[in-house]
Design a protein around this motif. Sequence first.
Motif, PDB file in Angstrom:
ATOM      1  N   VAL A   1       1.049  -1.140   0.125  1.00  0.00           N
ATOM      2  CA  VAL A   1       0.245  -0.047  -0.086  1.00  0.00           C
ATOM      3  C   VAL A   1       0.918   1.327   0.081  1.00  0.00           C
ATOM      4  CG1 VAL A   1      -1.719   1.297   1.199  1.00  0.00           C
ATOM      5  CG2 VAL A   1      -2.185  -1.199   1.133  1.00  0.00           C
TER       6      VAL A   1
ATOM      7  N   TRP B   1       7.286   0.711   4.226  1.00  0.00           N
ATOM      8  CA  TRP B   1       6.734  -0.078   5.327  1.00  0.00           C
ATOM      9  C   TRP B   1       5.682  -0.849   4.840  1.00  0.00           C
ATOM     10  CZ3 TRP B   1       1.804   1.281   6.605  1.00  0.00           C
ATOM     11  CH2 TRP B   1       1.118   2.454   6.110  1.00  0.00           C
TER      12      TRP B   1
ATOM     13  N   LYS C   1       0.788  -8.486  15.305  1.00  0.00           N
ATOM     14  CA  LYS C   1       1.071  -7.376  14.317  1.00  0.00           C
ATOM     15  C   LYS C   1       2.478  -7.281  14.221  1.00  0.00           C
ATOM     16  CE  LYS C   1      -1.385  -3.445  15.063  1.00  0.00           C
ATOM     17  NZ  LYS C   1      -1.872  -2.122  15.519  1.00  0.00           N
TER      18      LYS C   1
ATOM     19  N   TRP D   1       2.837  -3.908   6.721  1.00  0.00           N
ATOM     20  CA  TRP D   1       2.243  -4.515   8.036  1.00  0.00           C
ATOM     21  C   TRP D   1       1.523  -5.796   7.579  1.00  0.00           C
ATOM     22  CZ3 TRP D   1      -0.966  -1.069   5.392  1.00  0.00           C
ATOM     23  CH2 TRP D   1      -2.196  -1.319   5.240  1.00  0.00           C
TER      24      TRP D   1
ATOM     25  N   SER E   1      -1.526   0.653  12.461  1.00  0.00           N
ATOM     26  CA  SER E   1      -0.082   0.282  11.910  1.00  0.00           C
ATOM     27  C   SER E   1       0.626   1.464  11.303  1.00  0.00           C
ATOM     28  CB  SER E   1      -0.498  -0.653  10.754  1.00  0.00           C
ATOM     29  OG  SER E   1      -0.844  -2.013  11.575  1.00  0.00           O
TER      30      SER E   1
ATOM     31  N   ASP F   1       2.945   5.012  20.962  1.00  0.00           N
ATOM     32  CA  ASP F   1       4.318   4.996  20.325  1.00  0.00           C
ATOM     33  C   ASP F   1       4.242   5.384  18.690  1.00  0.00           C
ATOM     34  OD1 ASP F   1       5.375   3.510  22.411  1.00  0.00           O
ATOM     35  OD2 ASP F   1       4.843   1.654  21.800  1.00  0.00           O
ATOM     36  N   LEU F   2       3.159   5.238  18.045  1.00  0.00           N
ATOM     37  CA  LEU F   2       2.936   5.650  16.731  1.00  0.00           C
ATOM     38  C   LEU F   2       2.892   7.044  16.736  1.00  0.00           C
ATOM     39  CD1 LEU F   2       0.606   3.359  14.999  1.00  0.00           C
ATOM     40  CD2 LEU F   2       2.805   3.730  14.227  1.00  0.00           C
TER      41      LEU F   2
ATOM     42  N   ASN G   1      -0.824   1.688  24.176  1.00  0.00           N
ATOM     43  CA  ASN G   1       0.687   2.025  24.038  1.00  0.00           C
ATOM     44  C   ASN G   1       0.992   2.384  22.702  1.00  0.00           C
ATOM     45  OD1 ASN G   1       0.984   1.989  26.770  1.00  0.00           O
ATOM     46  ND2 ASN G   1       1.626  -0.061  27.006  1.00  0.00           N
ATOM     47  N   ASP G   2       0.537   1.123  21.717  1.00  0.00           N
ATOM     48  CA  ASP G   2       0.669   1.185  20.346  1.00  0.00           C
ATOM     49  C   ASP G   2       0.479   2.659  19.566  1.00  0.00           C
ATOM     50  OD1 ASP G   2       1.716  -1.438  20.223  1.00  0.00           O
ATOM     51  OD2 ASP G   2       0.028  -2.143  19.120  1.00  0.00           O
TER      52      ASP G   2
ATOM     53  N   LEU H   1      -3.748   5.408   5.738  1.00  0.00           N
ATOM     54  CA  LEU H   1      -3.299   4.465   4.697  1.00  0.00           C
ATOM     55  C   LEU H   1      -3.438   2.976   5.160  1.00  0.00           C
ATOM     56  CD1 LEU H   1       0.151   5.738   3.658  1.00  0.00           C
ATOM     57  CD2 LEU H   1      -1.920   5.701   2.513  1.00  0.00           C
TER      58      LEU H   1
ATOM     59  N   MET I   1       5.784  -1.911  18.713  1.00  0.00           N
ATOM     60  CA  MET I   1       5.566  -0.748  18.137  1.00  0.00           C
ATOM     61  C   MET I   1       6.798   0.354  18.364  1.00  0.00           C
ATOM     62  SD  MET I   1       3.428   0.702  16.102  1.00  0.00           S
ATOM     63  CE  MET I   1       1.624   0.040  16.340  1.00  0.00           C
TER      64      MET I   1
ATOM     65  N   GLN J   1       5.172  -5.433  11.901  1.00  0.00           N
ATOM     66  CA  GLN J   1       5.388  -4.079  10.902  1.00  0.00           C
ATOM     67  C   GLN J   1       6.951  -4.125  10.471  1.00  0.00           C
ATOM     68  OE1 GLN J   1       3.938  -1.866  14.578  1.00  0.00           O
ATOM     69  NE2 GLN J   1       2.773  -0.640  13.050  1.00  0.00           N
TER      70      GLN J   1
ATOM     71  N   TYR K   1       9.558  -0.362  15.897  1.00  0.00           N
ATOM     72  CA  TYR K   1       9.041  -0.104  14.449  1.00  0.00           C
ATOM     73  C   TYR K   1       9.308   1.537  14.370  1.00  0.00           C
ATOM     74  CZ  TYR K   1       5.887   1.104  10.686  1.00  0.00           C
ATOM     75  OH  TYR K   1       5.327   1.592   9.574  1.00  0.00           O
TER      76      TYR K   1
END
Lengths: 409, 105
Positions: A297, A323, A332, A325, B45, B70-71, B66-67, B39, A375, A334, A378
């Motif tokens: 994507v 990137w 998950k 996923w 993600s 973090d992102l 947390n994800d 996206l 995460m 990534q 990543y």
Amino acid sequence: MDKRDVVIVGAGHGGAQAAIALRQLGFAGSVAVVGNEPELPYERPPLSKEYFAGDKTFDRILIRPAAFWAERNVDMLLSTAVTAVDATAKRLSFANGGSLDYGALVWATGGTPRKLTCSGHDLKGVHAVRTRADVLKMMLELPIVTQVVVIGGGYIGLEAAAVLKKFGKKIVLLEALDRVLARVAGAELSRFYEAEHRAQGVDLRTSVQVECIEEKNGRVTGVRLADGEIVPAEMVIVGIGIIPAVEPLIAAGAKGGNGVAVDEYCRTSLPDVYAIGDCAAHANGFADGATIRLESVQNAHDQATIAAKAITGSLEPYKATPWFWSTQNDLKLQTVGLSIDFDRTVVRGDPATRSFSVVYLKNGRVIALDCVNAMKDYVQGKKLVEARAEVDPELLADVAKPLRELIAA
Amino acid sequence: MSELVVIDRSGSARTIEGETGRSLMEAIRDNGFDELLALCGGCCSCATCHVYVERGPAEARVTGSNDEDDLLESSGHRRADSRLSCQLFLTEALGELIVRIAPED
């Protein structure tokens, strides 16, 4: 003769974004998107995940609602397959007999699923996972299916297996190479996912060659292996990659072979013809300038923007960080960067905790990370990849040290 | 249904209706805003659906996992009221939200 200033062939992620970007950039000319499926542009990743699992309805995976395309004055010519391109007359011919002239052409057709070549490959009950129609066909058959054979241990095959397992199906997954994900990841990641799927009850077999698909009355009954064993199945899912859909463009004289060749602005060798996404063979800086096709994507989206900019007169080279996923069960994954030609891996964290990363190095520099339920790695590892940072492998392996602290180390 | 005010990057505001149970990202995307890339389609993600929740209850203004946190760290435009809009699910209890689409990274 009917004409649009920009014609985009392919109504996937790349095609949709090309149209969106053209309008965002203020392009006032006429724009048409030609798609061979009946649907408006939709997200493909959920086809092997949330949509297949029934967690998301189709309207929720549309890239934009129907009204959006009308508001932006983008014509959607759906259920329309392009059969030929005349690069001199700048004209497309359609399978339905119609034709359309273009000022500029954006080729965003992606690919078609690679088929098995053995007997039985086109039987009822043998499926690919590329389109909504593919998934709907599977959903209709599923109630009468108890055992599924998945051929191919790539992301599509593994994700489909994870969903089917949730549905309570018995799954046999067959991979021809000696590990799953062999083309896209290092052995550490392969071994982890093999163990995970086996723990879920998937009969996952590697180094297995398929001889043919067995049938009765035109329907799948099983898969015959090279050693003679027949694995019973009422459904077979084939996930062995795609073939870029570039034939009309190559026939028109565009350079290419495995995909259509594009330069850093997504221009093909034909005048005013661009190509983007899965089908575009481009020199990628994250692969040391090697010519590759990227099936993601991210790539479809970012190349679409580059092509739209080139069409509107602002040449900007394609440099986006890759990137990707993948979601399987509660894992998950990534990925950032490209692990092509890595010469060393560092495992960061303990895979047994189901949260870890694999760092890929080449000549001592970080080129990619695969992060599983990790995460922070990543997000912070992206900076290492972009800097092609030279980092002591021992520091990379130390989970007590956040990756962001290693940038200047 | 809940009412939201969405402010785009040019600063213009529009009131839209969001369907209960859907994410804020879906509400923004499906109401014609094209600045929100989203996206990954809303699976937490990427960080391309970043918004600021400028008015709303506390639970809408702090990250949900947390994800997500973090992102958001990857954005150069993070603020105290930053959210990934795909992780904020609309409920009647949220009342009227005012959200601003964060600058592109």
